[in-house]
Design a protein around this motif. Structure first.
Motif, PDB file in Angstrom:
ATOM      1  N   ILE A  69       0.840  -1.189   0.000  1.00 49.78           N
ATOM      2  CA  ILE A  69       0.000   0.000   0.000  1.00 49.78           C
ATOM      3  C   ILE A  69       0.881   1.246   0.000  1.00 49.78           C
ATOM      4  O   ILE A  69       1.908   1.295   0.677  1.00 49.78           O
ATOM      5  N   HIS A  70       0.444   2.252  -0.747  1.00 50.33           N
ATOM      6  CA  HIS A  70       1.208   3.493  -0.895  1.00 50.33           C
ATOM      7  C   HIS A  70       0.431   4.675  -0.337  1.00 50.33           C
ATOM      8  O   HIS A  70      -0.799   4.744  -0.457  1.00 50.33           O
ATOM      9  N   ALA A  71       1.158   5.593   0.265  1.00 45.60           N
ATOM     10  CA  ALA A  71       0.590   6.877   0.685  1.00 45.60           C
ATOM     11  C   ALA A  71       1.650   7.954   0.496  1.00 45.60           C
ATOM     12  O   ALA A  71       2.853   7.688   0.611  1.00 45.60           O
ATOM     13  N   LYS A  72       1.219   9.147   0.183  1.00 49.01           N
ATOM     14  CA  LYS A  72       2.126  10.294   0.208  1.00 49.01           C
ATOM     15  C   LYS A  72       2.253  10.765   1.650  1.00 49.01           C
ATOM     16  O   LYS A  72       1.247  10.848   2.378  1.00 49.01           O
ATOM     17  N   TYR A  73       3.482  11.077   2.039  1.00 46.24           N
ATOM     18  CA  TYR A  73       3.725  11.545   3.397  1.00 46.24           C
ATOM     19  C   TYR A  73       4.499  12.855   3.350  1.00 46.24           C
ATOM     20  O   TYR A  73       5.562  12.928   2.737  1.00 46.24           O
ATOM     21  N   GLN A  88      -5.579  11.866   4.880  1.00 45.72           N
ATOM     22  CA  GLN A  88      -6.443  12.284   3.785  1.00 45.72           C
ATOM     23  C   GLN A  88      -6.866  11.066   2.956  1.00 45.72           C
ATOM     24  O   GLN A  88      -6.028  10.223   2.634  1.00 45.72           O
ATOM     25  N   PHE A  89      -8.154  11.022   2.592  1.00 50.21           N
ATOM     26  CA  PHE A  89      -8.682   9.920   1.798  1.00 50.21           C
ATOM     27  C   PHE A  89      -9.407  10.478   0.569  1.00 50.21           C
ATOM     28  O   PHE A  89     -10.173  11.442   0.673  1.00 50.21           O
ATOM     29  N   HIS A  90      -9.164   9.860  -0.577  1.00 50.45           N
ATOM     30  CA  HIS A  90      -9.626  10.403  -1.855  1.00 50.45           C
ATOM     31  C   HIS A  90     -10.937   9.779  -2.326  1.00 50.45           C
ATOM     32  O   HIS A  90     -11.426   8.781  -1.789  1.00 50.45           O
ATOM     33  N   GLY A  91     -11.498  10.357  -3.389  1.00 50.50           N
ATOM     34  CA  GLY A  91     -12.751   9.890  -3.971  1.00 50.50           C
ATOM     35  C   GLY A  91     -12.577   8.612  -4.779  1.00 50.50           C
ATOM     36  O   GLY A  91     -11.466   8.200  -5.125  1.00 50.50           O
ATOM     37  N   TYR A  92     -13.710   8.005  -5.115  1.00 48.56           N
ATOM     38  CA  TYR A  92     -13.728   6.694  -5.761  1.00 48.56           C
ATOM     39  C   TYR A  92     -13.001   6.723  -7.106  1.00 48.56           C
ATOM     40  O   TYR A  92     -13.262   7.600  -7.933  1.00 48.56           O
ATOM     41  N   GLY A  95      -6.885   8.957  -6.668  1.00 47.74           N
ATOM     42  CA  GLY A  95      -5.619   8.690  -6.007  1.00 47.74           C
ATOM     43  C   GLY A  95      -5.285   9.822  -5.058  1.00 47.74           C
ATOM     44  O   GLY A  95      -6.073  10.754  -4.868  1.00 47.74           O
ATOM     45  N   SER A  96      -4.111   9.744  -4.484  1.00 50.14           N
ATOM     46  CA  SER A  96      -3.710  10.696  -3.451  1.00 50.14           C
ATOM     47  C   SER A  96      -3.406  12.078  -4.004  1.00 50.14           C
ATOM     48  O   SER A  96      -3.232  13.031  -3.242  1.00 50.14           O
ATOM     49  N   GLY A  97      -3.331  12.224  -5.315  1.00 48.66           N
ATOM     50  CA  GLY A  97      -3.187  13.541  -5.909  1.00 48.66           C
ATOM     51  C   GLY A  97      -1.773  14.079  -5.880  1.00 48.66           C
ATOM     52  O   GLY A  97      -0.808  13.370  -5.579  1.00 48.66           O
ATOM     53  N   ASP A  98      -1.651  15.359  -6.186  1.00 47.09           N
ATOM     54  CA  ASP A  98      -0.351  16.018  -6.196  1.00 47.09           C
ATOM     55  C   ASP A  98       0.079  16.367  -4.779  1.00 47.09           C
ATOM     56  O   ASP A  98      -0.706  16.316  -3.828  1.00 47.09           O
ATOM     57  N   TRP A  99       1.324  16.799  -4.678  1.00 45.37           N
ATOM     58  CA  TRP A  99       1.878  17.151  -3.378  1.00 45.37           C
ATOM     59  C   TRP A  99       1.340  18.479  -2.860  1.00 45.37           C
ATOM     60  O   TRP A  99       1.247  18.693  -1.648  1.00 45.37           O
ATOM     61  N   HIS A 100       0.972  19.385  -3.765  1.00 46.21           N
ATOM     62  CA  HIS A 100       0.746  20.774  -3.369  1.00 46.21           C
ATOM     63  C   HIS A 100      -0.365  20.941  -2.350  1.00 46.21           C
ATOM     64  O   HIS A 100      -0.302  21.814  -1.475  1.00 46.21           O
ATOM     65  N   ASP A 101      -1.424  20.088  -2.424  1.00 48.43           N
ATOM     66  CA  ASP A 101      -2.543  20.304  -1.516  1.00 48.43           C
ATOM     67  C   ASP A 101      -2.301  19.720  -0.125  1.00 48.43           C
ATOM     68  O   ASP A 101      -3.154  19.823   0.746  1.00 48.43           O
ATOM     69  N   VAL A 112       1.103  15.102   7.053  1.00 45.71           N
ATOM     70  CA  VAL A 112      -0.036  14.679   6.236  1.00 45.71           C
ATOM     71  C   VAL A 112       0.281  13.321   5.631  1.00 45.71           C
ATOM     72  O   VAL A 112       1.365  13.126   5.060  1.00 45.71           O
ATOM     73  N   LEU A 113      -0.652  12.385   5.748  1.00 48.21           N
ATOM     74  CA  LEU A 113      -0.534  11.077   5.114  1.00 48.21           C
ATOM     75  C   LEU A 113      -1.758  10.897   4.230  1.00 48.21           C
ATOM     76  O   LEU A 113      -2.897  10.906   4.715  1.00 48.21           O
ATOM     77  N   SER A 114      -1.530  10.768   2.924  1.00 46.66           N
ATOM     78  CA  SER A 114      -2.608  10.707   1.943  1.00 46.66           C
ATOM     79  C   SER A 114      -2.588   9.341   1.260  1.00 46.66           C
ATOM     80  O   SER A 114      -1.680   9.028   0.488  1.00 46.66           O
ATOM     81  N   LEU A 115      -3.594   8.537   1.537  1.00 47.05           N
ATOM     82  CA  LEU A 115      -3.638   7.145   1.090  1.00 47.05           C
ATOM     83  C   LEU A 115      -4.001   7.016  -0.379  1.00 47.05           C
ATOM     84  O   LEU A 115      -4.874   7.741  -0.872  1.00 47.05           O
ATOM     85  N   ASP A 116      -3.364   6.084  -1.076  1.00 53.62           N
ATOM     86  CA  ASP A 116      -3.857   5.574  -2.354  1.00 53.62           C
ATOM     87  C   ASP A 116      -4.662   4.315  -2.064  1.00 53.62           C
ATOM     88  O   ASP A 116      -4.117   3.337  -1.531  1.00 53.62           O
ATOM     89  N   CYS A 117      -5.949   4.303  -2.396  1.00 55.09           N
ATOM     90  CA  CYS A 117      -6.747   3.088  -2.202  1.00 55.09           C
ATOM     91  C   CYS A 117      -6.272   1.996  -3.147  1.00 55.09           C
ATOM     92  O   CYS A 117      -6.016   2.253  -4.325  1.00 55.09           O
ATOM     93  N   ARG A 118      -6.197   0.801  -2.622  1.00 57.35           N
ATOM     94  CA  ARG A 118      -5.671  -0.306  -3.428  1.00 57.35           C
ATOM     95  C   ARG A 118      -6.476  -0.480  -4.717  1.00 57.35           C
ATOM     96  O   ARG A 118      -7.700  -0.466  -4.719  1.00 57.35           O
ATOM     97  N   GLY A 119      -5.736  -0.603  -5.817  1.00 57.05           N
ATOM     98  CA  GLY A 119      -6.341  -0.896  -7.107  1.00 57.05           C
ATOM     99  C   GLY A 119      -7.006   0.270  -7.798  1.00 57.05           C
ATOM    100  O   GLY A 119      -7.577   0.090  -8.871  1.00 57.05           O
TER     101      GLY A 119
END
Length: 319
Positions: A69-73, A88-92, A95-101, A112-119
Motif C-alpha cells: 500500500i502506498h501513501a504520500k507523506y 487524507q482519503f480520496h474519492g472513488y 488517487g492521493s493527488g499532487d503534493w501541493h494540496d 499529512v498522510l494521503s492514502l492511495d486506495c488499493r487498485g
C-alpha cells in the motif's frame, strides 16, 4: 426549498434500510485481528518533489492479503517535538493527488498522510488475482465469495493500518491524529475512525458506501453506484438473491460501523446530492454517538462545499 430526498427533519430521524448482518461487529473484530497480525514493513522513500519548508516521502506498507500500500507523506521541517497529523482519503477511483494540496497543512505544523486506495488511481496494489489497478467495480468485488473477501473490507483496514502507522511515527503526537475526505474519502474517514477509534477529529464530506439499498430504492444506482445495477443485471437479473446481496453489502456499509467512532465529527452534506443521496449520509451520521455536528448546504450537490475546508482547518487547529 427544492429537494431530491426526504425533508430535513425526517433525515435527522432516518435509520437506514439496508439489511444489517447479525454478526457485523464480530466480522470487523475478526478483520482487525487479521490486520494486526500483518507485519507492515514500513518504508519511507524521499520524493523527487521537495520544498524548503516540508519533507515529502512515498510511504509504503504491507496490508492484509499481502498488498503493498502506498501513501504520500509530508512532514514539516524543523518541527520541535511531536506534532499533529492529518490522514487524507480520496474519492472513488482516484488517487492521493499532487503534493501541493498537502503543503497547506504542513505549513501549519501538521504531518499529512494521503492514502492511495488499493487498485484505484494511485500506486497501492490490488492483489486479488493481479497486482496493480482494477479501478472500478470495488463495491461488488467479493459479493459472490465469502464476506471476508470483500475488497472494501481490505480498503477499510488499510485506512486503520495507516492511522496506526502515523501514530507510531516519532514526529507525530498520537493524541492529535485527524482524518478527512470527501465521497469515498468521506466514507473512509468514518471507517478509519471507527476501526481506529484513537482518531481524535474527523471531517467527512458527503460520504459514499452507506445504505446501499436506499440508493437502489431511489433509482440512483448510477454514476458511482452504477456497479450495483450492473451486478444485478449480470448475476441476479430477477433479484432472487436481493436480500442476500444487500445483507452482504451490509458488512461494508459505514452506517454499521459508525457507532465505533469516538472522535469529534464535523460532516458536510449537500441536500441536492444525487450521487450519494442525503438520506444515505444521514443513515451513517445518525448512528454516530460521539460529539458531532453537521454543516448543511441546502442548494449544493456532490461538489465543492464553499468554506468547508476552512472550517476543517479551524477544527483541526482547535485544542
Amino acid at each position: 426549498m427544492p429537494q431530491i430526498d426526504m425533508p430535513l427533519q425526517q433525515l435527522y430521524e432516518y435509520a437506514g434500510v439496508n439489511p444489517k448482518p447479525d454478526d457485523v461487529d464480530a466480522y470487523w473484530d475478526r478483520a482487525l485481528e487479521e490486520m494486526r497480525s500483518v507485519t507492515p514493513n514500513v518504508e519511507l522513500v524521499p520524493s523527487s518533489f521537495q520544498t524548503p519548508n516540508a519533507e515529502c516521502f512515498d510511504l509504503y506498507f504491507t496490508g492484509v492479503r499481502d498488498a503493498r500500500i502506498h501513501a504520500k507523506y509530508v512532514r514539516p521541517k524543523g518541527s520541535s517535538g511531536p506534532h499533529p497529523a492529518v490522514l487524507q482519503f480520496h474519492g472513488y477511483t482516484g488517487g492521493s493527488g499532487d503534493w501541493h494540496d498537502k503543503l497547506n497543512f504542513a505549513s501549519l505544523g501538521f504531518s499529512v498522510l494521503s492514502l492511495d486506495c488499493r487498485g484505484q488511481g494511485g500506486y497501492s496494489e490490488d492483489t486479488g488475482g493481479v497486482k496493480g489497478t482494477t479501478h472500478h467495480g470495488h463495491i461488488i468485488r467479493g459479493l459472490n465469495d465469502h464476506p471476508d473477501n470483500l475488497l472494501f473490507r481490505h480498503i477499510f483496514l488499510d485506512t486503520a493500518q495507516l492511522a496506526g502507522i502515523a501514530m507510531e511515527l516519532p514526529e507525530v503526537d498520537p493524541e492529535r491524529v485527524y482524518a478527512m475526505g470527501g465521497s469515498q474519502g468521506g466514507a473512509l474517514t468514518i471507517a478509519c475512525a471507527a476501526l481506529e477509534p484513537r482518531i481524535k477529529k474527523l471531517a467527512p464530506v458527503f460520504p459514499f458506501l452507506s445504505d446501499y439499498k436506499r440508493v437502489w430504492q431511489m433509482d440512483l444506482a448510477k454514476d458511482a453506484y452504477q456497479e450495483l445495477r450492473t451486478f444485478f443485471r449480470h448475476f441476479d437479473p430477477q433479484h432472487v438473491r436481493e436480500d442476500e446481496i444487500f445483507t452482504k453489502l451490509g458488512y461494508i456499509d459505514i452506517q454499521y460501523i459508525a457507532h465505533r467512532v469516538k472522535g469529534d465529527v464535523m460532516m458536510g452534506v449537500g441536500l441536492m446530492d444525487t450521487i450519494c443521496p442525503p438520506s444515505t449520509q444521514f443513515a451513517a451520521y445518525n448512528k454516530i454517538t460521539s460529539s458531532k455536528r453537521l454543516e448543511i448546504y441546502p442548494d449544493f450537490g456532490h461538489e465543492n462545499l464553499p468554506g468547508f475546508l476552512d472550517k476543517t482547518i479551524q477544527m483541526f487547529l482547535e485544542e
